[in-house]
Design an enzyme around this catalytic site. Structure first.
Site: not given
Ligand code: NAP
Length: 266
Positions: A13, A19, A64-65, A155, A162, A191
């Site tokens: 990531g 990041s 690429d996950v 969100y 999440k 952030i």
């Protein structure tokens, strides 16, 4: 002696020096860990390479996950190179802009599948591949946000991802506990990063945050890195299945409007 001397950390990531994964990488490298980095796509390589060089890391793999073969390849290369993993970091999320903001009921089926696949299922896919490489036990850490616990503006689909990541943390902790693999997630305060820029109301959230959070300060990637260092190290060896908030205390609040905001309504 560093807290992570002799440990190998595989970190997914990293996109650039903003990041959260970079804050974590730096904290781990400073504590003596050997670092292996994975980034999403070829175009990021030119940003990630100088960061890897800065910490003396020469293991960088594109992945690429959502691609099982690509994940197999990364874990195989880590095994060939290091023979083990002690720490795995999942700092990955993505959703279509259309599924962030607007009405929650308008989330599309395809957008839901994609956001959940990239941002949540990928943790299971990584944990499954990490387990055989963590024969001496290990620590798996992911990144979540408060929107997975309470409703936050805009969100939408990412909140579902999440919430999923958070309950997965508990199931994985139960599943992998007998192998002495701990699984925890860090709930970071807002952030300014690339991923965060995709949330329409994010700027407003940032402006509001330090005015109301108990500690009165913004969160930095260094703050998250230090918390991750604790979770990665033996200092936290009896902690698993936890959602650790690194959010200036924001999550304990019941009322987040300031006194001035309330009085302005009178
Ligand atoms: P970031 O720098 O943009 O990191 C997100 C990473 O996910 C990027 O490297 C991104 O690559 C990668 N990614 C997206 N799709 C991928 C895929 N299919 N395969 C592999 N990697 C993929 O933003 P960040 O804020 O540090 O985000 C890291 C984690 O922290 C995320 O889980 C995020 O939800 C979480 N978090 C962030 C905040 C915040 O306020 N920033 C707060 C709490 C939690 P691309 O750039 O190529 O898309």
């Amino acid at each position: 002696m560093g807290l992570l001397d002799g440990k190998v950390a595989l970190i997914f990531g990293i996109a650039n020096n903003r990041s959260i994964a970079w804050g974590i990488t730096k904290a781990f490298a400073d504590a003596g860990a050997t670092i292996a980095l994975s980034y999403a796509m070829e175009s990021l390589e030119r940003r990630v390479r100088p960061l890897a060089e800065e910490i003396g890391c020469d293991f960088m793999e594109e992945c690429d996950v959502t691609d099982d073969a690509a994940l197999d390849d990364v874990f195989k290369k880590v095994e060939e190179r290091f023979g083990k993993i002690d720490i795995l970091v999942h700092s990955v999320a993505f959703a279509n802009r259309d599924d962030l903001g607007g009405r929650f009921v308008d989330i599309s089926r395809d957008g839901f599948k994609m956001a959940l696949d990239i941002s949540a299922y990928s943790l299971i896919a990584m944990a499954k591949r990490a387990e055989p490489l963590m024969s001496d036990g290990g620590s798996i850490i992911s990144l979540t946000y408060y929107a997975g616990e309470k409703v936050m503006p805009d969100y939408n689909v990412m909140a579902v991802a999440k919430a999923s990541l958070q309950i997965m943390t508990k199931y994985l902790a139960k599943d992998l506990g007998p192998s002495k693999i701990r699984v925890n997630t860090i709930s970071a305060g807002p952030i300014k990063t690339l991923a965060a820029a995709g949330i329409p109301g994010f700027k407003d959230l940032l402006r509001h945050f330090d005015h109301v959070a108990p500690l009165g300060e913004m969160i930095t990637i260094e703050d998250v890195g230090n918390a991750a260092l604790f979770l990665a190290s033996d200092l936290s060896k009896m902690i698993t299945g936890e959602i650790m908030h690194v959010d200036s205390g924001y999550n304990v609040l019941g009322l987040t409007a300031t006194r001035e905001e309330i009085q302005a309504r009178e």
